[in-house]
Design an enzyme around this catalytic site. Sequence first.
Site, PDB file in Angstrom:
ATOM      1  N   HIS A   1     -10.360  -0.377  -9.843  1.00 22.34           N
ATOM      2  CA  HIS A   1     -10.054   0.628  -8.818  1.00 22.34           C
ATOM      3  C   HIS A   1      -8.640   1.170  -8.980  1.00 22.34           C
ATOM      4  CE1 HIS A   1      -9.345   2.610  -5.044  1.00 22.34           C
ATOM      5  NE2 HIS A   1      -8.351   1.797  -4.799  1.00 22.34           N
ATOM      6  N   PHE A   2      -7.644   0.274  -9.085  1.00 25.42           N
ATOM      7  CA  PHE A   2      -6.286   0.833  -9.093  1.00 25.42           C
ATOM      8  C   PHE A   2      -5.892   1.403 -10.445  1.00 25.42           C
ATOM      9  CE2 PHE A   2      -5.059  -3.736  -9.594  1.00 25.42           C
ATOM     10  CZ  PHE A   2      -4.292  -3.640 -10.731  1.00 25.42           C
ATOM     11  N   HIS A   3      -6.567   0.947 -11.524  1.00 20.98           N
ATOM     12  CA  HIS A   3      -6.292   1.607 -12.803  1.00 20.98           C
ATOM     13  C   HIS A   3      -6.886   3.020 -12.802  1.00 20.98           C
ATOM     14  CE1 HIS A   3      -4.904  -2.253 -14.394  1.00 20.98           C
ATOM     15  NE2 HIS A   3      -4.346  -1.552 -15.352  1.00 20.98           N
TER      16      HIS A   3
ATOM     17  N   ARG B   1     -10.174 -11.480 -11.211  1.00 21.75           N
ATOM     18  CA  ARG B   1      -9.124 -10.767 -11.951  1.00 21.75           C
ATOM     19  C   ARG B   1      -8.029 -11.761 -12.351  1.00 21.75           C
ATOM     20  NH1 ARG B   1      -5.637  -7.876  -7.098  1.00 21.75           N
ATOM     21  NH2 ARG B   1      -4.316  -7.251  -8.821  1.00 21.75           N
ATOM     22  N   ARG B   2      -7.090 -11.300 -13.165  1.00 20.31           N
ATOM     23  CA  ARG B   2      -5.873 -12.021 -13.515  1.00 20.31           C
ATOM     24  C   ARG B   2      -6.133 -13.369 -14.187  1.00 20.31           C
ATOM     25  NH1 ARG B   2      -1.861 -11.273  -8.372  1.00 20.31           N
ATOM     26  NH2 ARG B   2      -0.980  -9.381  -9.148  1.00 20.31           N
TER      27      ARG B   2
ATOM     28  N   TYR C   1       1.185   5.159  -2.431  1.00 20.69           N
ATOM     29  CA  TYR C   1       1.366   6.552  -2.022  1.00 20.69           C
ATOM     30  C   TYR C   1       2.664   7.116  -2.554  1.00 20.69           C
ATOM     31  CZ  TYR C   1      -2.933   6.338   0.411  1.00 20.69           C
ATOM     32  OH  TYR C   1      -4.260   6.238   0.660  1.00 20.69           O
TER      33      TYR C   1
ATOM     34  N   HIS D   1       0.807  -1.214   0.000  1.00 24.46           N
ATOM     35  CA  HIS D   1       0.000   0.000   0.000  1.00 24.46           C
ATOM     36  C   HIS D   1       0.843   1.267   0.000  1.00 24.46           C
ATOM     37  CE1 HIS D   1      -3.848   1.766  -0.296  1.00 24.46           C
ATOM     38  NE2 HIS D   1      -3.501   2.689   0.554  1.00 24.46           N
TER      39      HIS D   1
END
Lengths: 185, 545
Positions: free
Chosen positions: B365-367, B428-429, B218, B214
């Site tokens: 979400h992370f894309h 996913r994946r 950041y 995580h």
Amino acid sequence: MSEDLLRTGDLPEEEISRAENRWVLVVCAITVLIVVTFTVSIAFFRDAPPSSLESISSDEIHRSGEFVESNLGTAMQLDGSAVVRLVLQQFSFSPSVIKVPVNTPVTIRAVSADVVHGFLVIGTNVNAMVVPGYITTVRVQFSHPGEYTVPCHEFCGIGHQDMWAKLIVGSKADFPVDPTGKQRF
Amino acid sequence: MYRSERLVLCHFWAAFAAFVPAICLGVFQMVARSPWLEVRDPKMYYSSVTAHGSFFGYMFPTFVAMGFGYAACANALAQRIVGQGFAWLGFAMAVVGSLAALIPELLGKSATLYTFYLPLMGNTWYYVGLILVVLGSWVWVAVMLANLTVWKVRHRNAPVPLAMFASCAGALLWFWTSLGVTIELLSSVVPYLLGWTATVNAGLGRILFSWTLHGIVYFWLIPSYVAFYTLVPKEADSRLYSDTMGRIAFILFLVFSMPVGMHHIFGDPEVAGGPKFMHALFTALVAVPTFLTVFSICASLETGGRLRGGKGLFGWIGALPWDRPMILACGLSLIMLGLGGAGGLINMSYGLDATIHNTQWVTAHFHLIYGGAIVIMYFAIAYEIWPHLTGKQLFSVRMARWQLWFWFVGLMVTTIPWHIVGLMGQPRRMAFYDYHDPAIAPQAPFVVISSIGGFIILLSSILLVINLLATQLQPKGELEHRLRFALAVNPPIRVPRVLNGFAFWNVLILILLVVNYGLPLSQLLFFKQHTTPAFPIGVTQYQEK
């Protein structure tokens, strides 16, 4: 540019601090609301992720103990609840068709024979990782009969996309309690 | 740029040179698993995912952070970078490491995916490469901190300029967060590769990886936030609303971005409920600096909009100079940050996570957050500093605007359907799905729409690289080389010591790490552990079988 339009002191620091402090209060309220929401959901609805912290040697699981082949599948308990035992390996579930009774407390216990796997019963909150060396325990009660799709949802190797199981939630009458404790579904 | 032009430019080109090919891999993956073509080649697919993820996770943002960090260091401190030789050494290590890691992936010898979850074991060179990238980035951390120290000695009690303070917070954040994966590599992977042991502890590896998993996000985000605070207000003909709020936000990121990583492993059996819950609490806190930033940036923009003649409750928004890439990128970034952030709050909610964990929702979400909100600001940074690096006007501002819009639309078209199929339960994946299965068939139209977004993103990335290249190839320019940062509305004269340095915060981080990671790690000591055999994974291993 900026120097022309706005000069130091045009906006007094006190005014800025007041606005910021009001916003900080709003942010604190939002944060507290989020924390309270998920804390309440744990305290009152047991809406918590599986965290069993039990270990097992993955090179012994096929040979002895709880996860030998004859013990896999669904075992009805004397108290009427069900225990499902699963082994996940590259690239299949054993058993690959899981049968459980509707409206019955079900405990799923799963182990991995090789690498990290995971499983998700699509349309439900059953979603857990299966890490070699540990036993994953998930408690659930299915309230709708039917056929559910269960993919492995963690990359486990080149055949990962072929690793799927089915879960069938059937009538309670089809799962009689066997006093000897040997019957598996 | 105080003779740091070449250093900064090399870092940015290391980031952008492989940008278009890496996007191509992403587009290939989306098409391959869609019902369009049904490529059904898992070996190629997982090799591609590994290369795409490793490049965008470990290399691209690291080079941007290093390059922009040096730019902030030289320009904000108005001094020549101390230890520029070391900076070049760090750069060389990161480049060699990147090649060493990417080549075996592209040859299909290391399809572990970028998370390399044990006991999967990739090619030796993959890990050697990653370690080199991390070591190279640590050289950057050391150079940044050395420059901070030298400047502070020369300017006793003066407030460190926010651009430098924030970049150093990012550097320290990266050092602390990269320790997790470094310990994982040294304790589990390296002993196996050297032949000292045949087994690994998968659970231990996952806990250590979550330490990095995580904080690294950041670290990716810091350059974009530095741009929010120090470049956006200036471009809006305004000033930064509050310098102090900026310092507090970056300190909060530094302190709270690490003791939260276990929200990635809520569904894991090797961590007890208590530490997981604690990490969920801290994750709620890490939303605070983002909330503060959104306020500060909007207030700075509003100040600018009103100075430019905007009236009324919303009139200032229309009065902003939207034709400037930095302002346009900032606006689009905030929209994506809002949407992606709302999704993130769902992911971190202790119980709610079970509905979406490891589904395409997470990929979406992370894309949206990283590929969208963060990377679009990297583009804005590039457009801002390229003229200062080269002395030449940006080749085409119009093309830059189109590029930013294409990126935004592409990301939206890609990630909204992804979120939906995630809620429908698509894991996913996976290299491909059987859309003939009636349980999966309803997902097919969404997957098709989503893959169209990939092509829009590809078009955008090509425009970006053309624009940067064309800028550089113009005849000699005369522009000022110094990059200037936004002033605060009330520039700080004195700053409390805790907001001007990191000594106190480093101690606090150490304590939080000991509490939040020490507890679950020490729990492993109290029950019998079982290590498991490693599984080498590369396409070639499977061919030999």
